[in-house]
Design an enzyme around this catalytic site. Structure first.
Site, short mmCIF file in Angstrom:
data_model
loop_
_atom_site.label_atom_id
_atom_site.label_comp_id
_atom_site.label_asym_id
_atom_site.label_seq_id
_atom_site.Cartn_x
_atom_site.Cartn_y
_atom_site.Cartn_z
N ASN A 1 -0.89 -13.74 0.68
CA ASN A 1 -2.26 -14.66 0.98
C ASN A 1 -2.51 -15.31 -0.48
O ASN A 1 -2.07 -15.14 -1.44
CB ASN A 1 -3.33 -13.75 1.43
CG ASN A 1 -3.81 -12.80 0.52
OD1 ASN A 1 -3.98 -13.01 -0.95
ND2 ASN A 1 -4.52 -11.81 0.92
N THR B 1 -0.25 -17.43 3.31
CA THR B 1 -1.34 -17.64 4.32
C THR B 1 -2.74 -18.04 3.63
O THR B 1 -2.99 -17.70 2.28
CB THR B 1 -1.85 -16.16 5.02
OG1 THR B 1 -2.15 -15.36 4.00
CG2 THR B 1 -0.81 -15.69 5.73
N LEU B 2 -3.36 -19.17 4.07
CA LEU B 2 -4.28 -19.94 3.27
C LEU B 2 -5.56 -19.97 4.13
O LEU B 2 -6.46 -20.80 3.90
CB LEU B 2 -3.84 -21.36 3.04
CG LEU B 2 -2.54 -21.55 2.36
CD1 LEU B 2 -1.99 -22.82 2.29
CD2 LEU B 2 -2.45 -20.74 1.04
N GLY B 3 -5.85 -19.09 4.72
CA GLY B 3 -7.12 -18.86 5.62
C GLY B 3 -7.50 -20.25 6.40
O GLY B 3 -6.57 -20.37 7.29
N SER B 4 -8.63 -20.75 6.36
CA SER B 4 -8.99 -21.90 7.14
C SER B 4 -7.80 -22.97 7.03
O SER B 4 -8.18 -24.05 7.56
CB SER B 4 -10.36 -22.29 7.08
OG SER B 4 -10.54 -22.64 5.51
N GLY C 1 -5.12 -10.62 7.78
CA GLY C 1 -3.72 -10.80 7.39
C GLY C 1 -2.84 -9.58 8.00
O GLY C 1 -1.54 -9.90 8.31
N ASP C 2 -3.20 -8.45 8.40
CA ASP C 2 -2.55 -7.37 9.07
C ASP C 2 -2.19 -8.02 10.48
O ASP C 2 -1.27 -7.65 11.01
CB ASP C 2 -3.25 -6.20 9.11
CG ASP C 2 -3.49 -5.51 7.60
OD1 ASP C 2 -2.68 -5.77 6.93
OD2 ASP C 2 -4.44 -4.64 7.50
N GLY D 1 -4.59 -22.83 6.90
CA GLY D 1 -3.33 -22.53 7.79
C GLY D 1 -2.32 -21.84 6.75
O GLY D 1 -2.85 -21.08 6.29
N GLU E 1 0.79 -1.32 0.00
CA GLU E 1 0.05 -0.06 -0.15
C GLU E 1 0.80 1.15 -0.12
O GLU E 1 0.42 2.40 -0.26
CB GLU E 1 -1.06 -0.06 1.10
CG GLU E 1 -2.07 -1.05 1.21
CD GLU E 1 -2.93 -1.36 2.15
OE1 GLU E 1 -2.63 -0.79 3.22
OE2 GLU E 1 -4.18 -1.85 2.05
#
Length: 175
Positions: A65, A89-92, A121-122, A94, A21
């Site tokens: 992500n 990062t793969l959410g649910s 994520g942050d 892991g 950003e």
């Protein structure tokens, strides 16, 4: 135009945490100065955008992500990124960690009731950097960061602003 002299990085900072950003010119100048000062340079590659080769050379860690990984495609399996520790990062599902030169580890996600994934994520990235700097144990920092993100997404969005180390430690103890 911003010059490297405009960017102050304290000696012994440890980690310079960047994100997409921020304009790439600033990330590049800050990362070059951090490397010169002996700091690690981590990039949260969100939102997805082209990464300058010079910036890529300055990185020690990149956090990506699932959606960003699709954008970057083969960039992170190329020879020019072999020196970078990559965290997907793969959410649910892991996280997947690709250490330099192809060693990989997977960390399953915590089982929680998700209220909202906004800001996960942050939370993960900030908790990872802070915990790693505090204890210098990368595996433990990854688990802590996952727990911090799990606490965040399991809370009502109106009740998330004050998540701290006590809440995350309590969550880890209950697992």
């Amino acid at each position: 135009r911003i010059e490297t002299t405009d960017i102050a990085i304290k000696k012994n900072t440890g980690i310079l945490l960047l994100q997409n950003e921020v304009p790439e010119e600033i990330n590049l100048l800050a990362s070059a100065k951090a490397v010169k000062e002996g700091s690690q340079v981590w990039l949260n590659a969100a939102p997805a955008r082209k990464i300058n080769k010079e910036l890529l050379n300055n990185l020690d860690v990149i956090i990506i992500n699932r959606l960003e990984a699709q954008y970057y495609g083969d960039l992170f399996v190329s020879d020019e990124s072999n020196h970078i520790l990559k965290i997907f990062t793969l959410g649910s599902e892991g996280i997947e960690v690709h250490f330099p030169y192809n060693k990989q580890e997977c960390y399953p996600a915590y089982s929680i009731d998700v209220q909202s994934t906004h800001g996960a994520g942050d939370m993960f990235v900030g908790a990872l950097a802070a915990n790693y700097l505090k204890y210098n144990n990368f595996s433990a920092a990854l688990q802590y960061a996952q727990a911090a993100a799990a606490v965040k997404v399991s809370r009502n969005p109106n009740n998330r602003l004050s998540i701290g180390e006590k809440e995350v430690s309590r969550f880890l103890q209950e697992q």
